[in-house]
Design a protein around this motif. Structure first.
Motif, PDB file in Angstrom:
ATOM      1  N   ARG B  28       0.826  -1.196   0.000  1.00 26.41           N
ATOM      2  CA  ARG B  28       0.000   0.000   0.000  1.00 26.41           C
ATOM      3  C   ARG B  28       0.870   1.261   0.000  1.00 26.41           C
ATOM      4  O   ARG B  28       0.596   2.213  -0.715  1.00 26.41           O
ATOM      5  N   THR B  29       1.932   1.202   0.808  1.00 26.18           N
ATOM      6  CA  THR B  29       2.846   2.338   0.865  1.00 26.18           C
ATOM      7  C   THR B  29       3.433   2.624  -0.512  1.00 26.18           C
ATOM      8  O   THR B  29       3.470   3.759  -0.981  1.00 26.18           O
ATOM      9  N   PHE B  30       3.848   1.543  -1.193  1.00 28.70           N
ATOM     10  CA  PHE B  30       4.451   1.711  -2.516  1.00 28.70           C
ATOM     11  C   PHE B  30       3.462   2.346  -3.490  1.00 28.70           C
ATOM     12  O   PHE B  30       3.786   3.317  -4.181  1.00 28.70           O
ATOM     13  N   LEU B  31       2.251   1.808  -3.528  1.00 27.96           N
ATOM     14  CA  LEU B  31       1.250   2.330  -4.460  1.00 27.96           C
ATOM     15  C   LEU B  31       0.900   3.778  -4.131  1.00 27.96           C
ATOM     16  O   LEU B  31       0.695   4.595  -5.022  1.00 27.96           O
ATOM     17  N   THR B  32       0.859   4.072  -2.813  1.00 25.70           N
ATOM     18  CA  THR B  32       0.516   5.430  -2.406  1.00 25.70           C
ATOM     19  C   THR B  32       1.572   6.428  -2.854  1.00 25.70           C
ATOM     20  O   THR B  32       1.268   7.515  -3.331  1.00 25.70           O
TER      21      THR B  32
END
Lengths: 230, 406
Positions: B28-32
């Motif tokens: 999620r962090t990466f996509l965010t």
């Protein structure tokens, strides 16, 4: 008549529910002496949670006066209420409410951070409190490594850490089995013997009987004793 | 002191909580942060490559020599070039250190059975080779004596050598230019920086370039006047004065007629070029900033989800005495860390991309610290701007409602 330690006079709490104005607390008078272990007994829907929120300064009454530790709790800003919670109230919840990413020490230190206690003093006090509740060998355990009873002990240590004026417990044994619940109650009694002021909200008469005094709340009206249950 | 310490403790606590939350859900962090990564990477890559290209071009301009002016004579119908006497007039200017006339024409070169009818021939004098000494890779340069004696010598570049002397060493050999025999005395380095300008000024498409003494070129090309010359200024800072002086002389020669000559000042060309590239950079960075804004919206969305997910935790913190401002600060710090993380990754990606581009082209790679600073501070600003609303929402949660939603 006047009690600077803890005094409630004519506390009324009303909520707007749709078109209807509901009166949850209908004029509560309550005095608590320093060092008392008060059980507030009431079934669900009786208004005991609302009373707890007002005692804990999470909420303010619609009308009436509430004096806690010499201070009138009325028309205070969120920030001022937070300060009072930090200094005067030690919360103990039914679901313990430990933060999973912090170990026992970290959880007990949390209110001390908000109270502005320096790091070294914080650690010293957190350890002292964990030892006090009998968890000296679980200082660095996380939530998932602790049993329910142990989690509640960490929560009690956390509530004690800031040395609050009153310990405010909301169904502290509600999520525990009977034996563990009894052990937690023994700890409460021991704290009471040390001179702590404890206010415990419960629907369970057996648990309430651990208190030095019981008040009964029903339909937003408070009365001394356990008459409603007799 | 204690107040400061408390603030620091709060800060450390907020950072540690943010790190746990950020590392706890890597996907999620990466996509965010992807939007921020792309935005910052684009800015870094664009600025680094444009900067590199500008540096490379500037180096080529510099190789042409600061303090070198190029004069190109268009002339009138009656008078198409400058005579030797008129060159002397230019040389007499106080700010002019040297004048190097050059003639160029496409001619037919022949060597044995090999021949080329598109050989560029450039006639220069000794001063030209003195000022461009690093052009010479082998042999000797053309000097003042060659010019005075109209020597039949020439220098050639790699292309000409390939055309006429394929697989052989041309130095010392002879060739024929329009029937006249010339001896090759040296080689010109083809990769020399000014090759770009040679091509711009002399025309690009030919079989190579031969350099002959200026006097020899006049004979070969059957002309007595010169239409192109390099002028060397005494002091690069006096370039403008030199230009003014020369304009006076040339106006006299051409009777103040318009459009009879052009003086190209390398410095002003460099300035014009720099202005152009900086405008281009601003435009490109402006476009790349759109990606940053989109990335910021992604971060805002993620932070709103986080606030909803951690409602209970927020309620607990409030019950334990956290002030609204402290809660707000905590979530704001988390948003900033998220976008800074994106910014740092973006810088790394941007630098890698621009390094790859520079290695595969002839653009010089240089670390553009301004671009890096811009990328990082942009991403931090995005964190503050788009983290504000979710953090405010968290700080305004009612602790009772928050605790009840367990």
């Amino acid at each position: 008549m006047s009690n600077d330690f803890f005094s409630m006079r004519g506390i009324v709490k009303q909520y707007q529910m749709g078109d209807e104005l509901q009166t949850i607390l209908k004029g509560i008078d309550l005095d608590i002496d320093e060092g008392e272990f008060l059980s507030v007994l009431g079934p669900s829907g009786s208004g005991k949670s609302t009373l707890m929120n007002i005692i804990g300064c999470l909420d303010t009454p619609t009308s009436g006066t509430y004096i806690l530790h010499g201070r009138t709790i009325r028309d205070l800003s969120e920030k001022e209420l937070a300060r009072i919670r930090s200094r005067e109230i030690g919360f103990i919840f039914q679901q313990f409410q430990l933060l999973p990413r912090l170990d026992a020490m970290g959880n007990v230190e949390l209110p001390l951070i908000y109270a502005g206690v320096p790091a070294r003093e914080r650690r010293r006090r957190a350890e002292e409190m964990l030892v006090r509740v009998g968890l000296q060998d679980k200082l660095h355990h996380h939530r998932n490594q602790l049993s329910g009873g142990q989690q509640q002990r960490v929560a009690i240590a956390r509530a004690l850490a800031t040395n609050p004026t009153i310990l405010l417990a909301d169904e502290p044994t509600g999520a525990l089995d009977q034996t563990t619940g009894e052990q937690v109650m023994e700890l409460f009694e021991a704290l009471h013997d040390e001179g702590r002021t404890i206010v415990m909200i419960t629907h369970d008469l057996k648990i309430a009987r651990h208190g030095s005094r019981i008040v009964n709340i029903l339909d937003g009206v408070l009365s001394e004793g356990v008459s409603a249950y007799d | 002191m204690t107040r400061l310490k408390q603030k620091w403790d709060m800060f450390a606590e907020s950072v540690s909580m943010s790190v746990t939350n950020i590392t706890g859900n890597k996907m999620r962090t990466f996509l965010t942060t992807l939007g921020i990564i792309i935005g910052v990477a684009a800015i870094i890559a664009l600025m680094t490559v444009v900067q590199g290209a500008t540096d490379t071009m500037n180096a080529q301009f510099d190789a042409m020599g600061l303090g070198t002016l190029r004069v190109s004579i268009t002339g009138t119908a009656l008078k198409q070039g400058l005579t030797d006497a008129e060159l002397e007039q230019l040389l007499a200017c106080t700010h002019v250190a040297g004048v190097s006339p050059s003639l160029s024409a496409t001619m037919t070169a022949k060597r044995g059975d090999t021949w080329s009818d598109s050989m560029l021939v450039s006639g220069n004098d000794g001063a030209f080779f003195e000022h461009n000494a690093d052009m010479l890779s082998r042999g000797r340069a053309i000097n003042a004596i060659d010019v005075a004696q109209e020597s039949r010598v020439c220098l050639m570049d790699g292309d000409a050598a390939k055309t006429l002397f394929f697989g052989e060493d041309p130095v010392g050999q002879t060739l024929y230019l329009d029937g006249r025999e010339l001896t090759v005395v040296g080689m010109i380095d083809q990769d020399e920086n000014s090759s770009l300008f040679t091509q711009i000024l002399l025309g690009g498409s030919n079989d190579g370039t031969l350099y002959v003494p200026y006097s020899t070129a006049k004979k070969l090309m059957k002309t007595s006047t010169v239409s192109t010359l390099e002028v060397y200024v005494t002091d690069p800072d006096e370039t403008d004065a030199a230009v003014e002086e020369m304009e006076g002389v040339l106006d006299g020669i051409f009777n103040y007629k318009d459009d009879t000559y052009t003086i190209i000042n390398m410095e002003s060309m460099t300035e014009a070029m720099n202005l152009m590239t900086s405008m281009m950079t601003s435009l490109l960075v402006g476009i790349a900033s759109i990606a940053l804004v989109v990335g910021g919206i992604g971060i805002m969305n993620m932070m709103l989800v986080t606030v909803t997910e951690r409602t209970t935790e927020i309620g607990l913190r409030k019950a334990l005495g956290a002030e609204p401002g402290q809660i707000q600060m905590q979530f704001l710090i988390e948003a900033i860390i998220l976008s800074l993380l994106g910014g740092v990754i973006g810088v790394a990606v941007g630098l890698s991309v621009s390094l790859a581009i520079c290695v595969n082209t002839d653009i010089a790679f240089s670390l553009n610290t301004f671009a890096i600073g811009l990328g990082v501070s942009f991403s931090a600003a995005v964190g503050i701007i788009f983290g504000w609303a979710p953090a405010r929402k968290a700080s305004r949660l009612n602790p009772i409602d928050a605790l009840r939603s367990m």
